[in-house]
Write a protein that holds these residues in place. Structure first.
Motif, mmCIF file in Angstrom:
data_model
loop_
_atom_site.group_PDB
_atom_site.id
_atom_site.type_symbol
_atom_site.label_atom_id
_atom_site.label_comp_id
_atom_site.label_asym_id
_atom_site.label_seq_id
_atom_site.Cartn_x
_atom_site.Cartn_y
_atom_site.Cartn_z
ATOM 1 N N SER A 138 0.851 -1.188 0.000
ATOM 2 C CA SER A 138 0.000 0.000 0.000
ATOM 3 C C SER A 138 0.890 1.242 0.000
ATOM 4 C CB SER A 138 -0.879 0.005 1.253
ATOM 5 O OG SER A 138 -0.066 0.162 2.420
ATOM 6 N N GLY A 140 1.076 3.592 2.211
ATOM 7 C CA GLY A 140 1.678 3.792 3.513
ATOM 8 C C GLY A 140 2.864 2.879 3.756
ATOM 9 N N LYS A 144 6.922 3.702 4.303
ATOM 10 C CA LYS A 144 7.762 3.185 5.378
ATOM 11 C C LYS A 144 9.011 2.495 4.823
ATOM 12 C CE LYS A 144 4.082 2.582 8.794
ATOM 13 N NZ LYS A 144 3.363 1.608 9.663
ATOM 14 N N GLY A 166 0.500 10.058 4.449
ATOM 15 C CA GLY A 166 0.243 8.650 4.197
ATOM 16 C C GLY A 166 0.673 7.713 5.309
ATOM 17 N N LEU A 167 1.332 8.238 6.351
ATOM 18 C CA LEU A 167 1.757 7.385 7.453
ATOM 19 C C LEU A 167 0.641 7.230 8.479
ATOM 20 C CD1 LEU A 167 5.410 8.481 8.305
ATOM 21 C CD2 LEU A 167 4.666 6.446 7.070
ATOM 22 N N ASP A 168 0.536 6.032 9.050
ATOM 23 C CA ASP A 168 -0.399 5.833 10.151
ATOM 24 C C ASP A 168 0.201 6.435 11.425
ATOM 25 O OD1 ASP A 168 1.589 4.019 10.857
ATOM 26 O OD2 ASP A 168 0.420 2.260 10.315
ATOM 27 N N ALA A 169 -0.595 6.490 12.494
ATOM 28 C CA ALA A 169 -0.149 7.137 13.729
ATOM 29 C C ALA A 169 1.118 6.503 14.298
ATOM 30 C CB ALA A 169 -1.276 7.125 14.760
ATOM 31 N N GLY A 171 3.502 4.861 12.704
ATOM 32 C CA GLY A 171 4.598 5.172 11.808
ATOM 33 C C GLY A 171 5.031 6.619 11.928
ATOM 34 N N ARG A 172 4.056 7.499 12.090
ATOM 35 C CA ARG A 172 4.361 8.917 12.247
ATOM 36 C C ARG A 172 5.158 9.172 13.526
ATOM 37 N NH1 ARG A 172 2.287 13.277 14.659
ATOM 38 N NH2 ARG A 172 2.272 15.275 13.558
#
Length: 230
Positions: A138, A140, A144, A166-169, A171-172
């Motif tokens: 995906s 995101g 990564k 595009g990063l999830d929490a 990953g952010r």
């Protein structure tokens, strides 16, 4: 890696760039000290990505000069010391995540997929996907994988273009901490972003508008929004 003390991590002098005769950047003058953390801000089309691509040696300036740790961007030493993460991940179709890191790290004098790469992969949530092809990921997960690739190789200057999109929490949060650590280890970090949390952590904000630097200094997130006209 750290830039030689006698030189700034990045020196941009009189850089200009046009597309099809339409000015897109410049003239821009910018100096980033070794170990400095800078947020590059500006609305879409302000010249942020163009500037980063020129510094990374992927785009040629029409006028002006760029030096990384005292070397011209067309010098192999400048390429070796600069890690660039574009806003759109650029990955090979036929290499796994592990093979990407092994190849790129060794290409720039690193140790391949070492303990640090393994740690970064774990913190970004990629440990279970190392043998997979990122071409099937995906957006995101591709982001990564691109972050892992850029962080797990040697550098003294890190350039990142809109990394939080595009990063999830998780990953952010992991990326915020990793950028803090890279900075603490002595690398200069230039990130194109309006993210208020990151802006609060930097040493300086540099704002571009219509291809020119209109501000350079400390700024709050609210002031950043005002500077970019948001």
């Amino acid at each position: 890696m750290s830039a030689p003390a006698a030189f700034p991590a990045l020196l941009v002098e009189g850089v200009e760039r046009a597309y099809g005769g339409v000015p897109a950047l410049g003239p821009v003058d910018l100096e980033v000290a070794a170990g400095e953390r800078v947020a590059l801000i500006g609305h879409n089309g302000s010249g942020k990505s163009t500037l980063l691509r020129i510094v990374a040696g992927l785009l040629e300036a029409d006028e002006g000069t760029v030096e990384v740790a005292g070397w011209s961007t067309d010098d192999v030493h400048a390429r070796a010391t600069t890690s660039y993460l574009p806003d759109e991940p650029v990955l090979y179709d036929d290499l796994s995540v592990h093979e990407h890191v092994e190849y790129v790290s060794r290409l720039f004098g690193g140790d391949g997929f070492d303990e640090y790469a393994e740690e970064v992969a774990d913190r970004l949530g990629l440990s279970e996907r190392l043998d997979d092809l990122p071409s099937r990921f995906s957006r995101g997960l591709r982001q990564k994988a691109s972050l892992l690739l850029g962080l797990a190789r040697p550098f003294s200057l890190l350039l990142v273009d809109e990394p939080f999109v595009g990063l999830d929490a998780p990953g952010r949060a992991a990326l915020m901490d990793l950028l803090d650590e890279v900075h603490a280890d002595g690398a200069a970090v230039v990130v194109a972003t309006h993210d208020p949390e990151f802006v609060e952590r930097v040493d300086r904000c540099v704002a571009l508008r219509d291809g020119e630097v209109v501000f350079s200094g400390a700024a709050t997130p609210a002031e950043v929004l005002r500077l970019v006209g948001a």
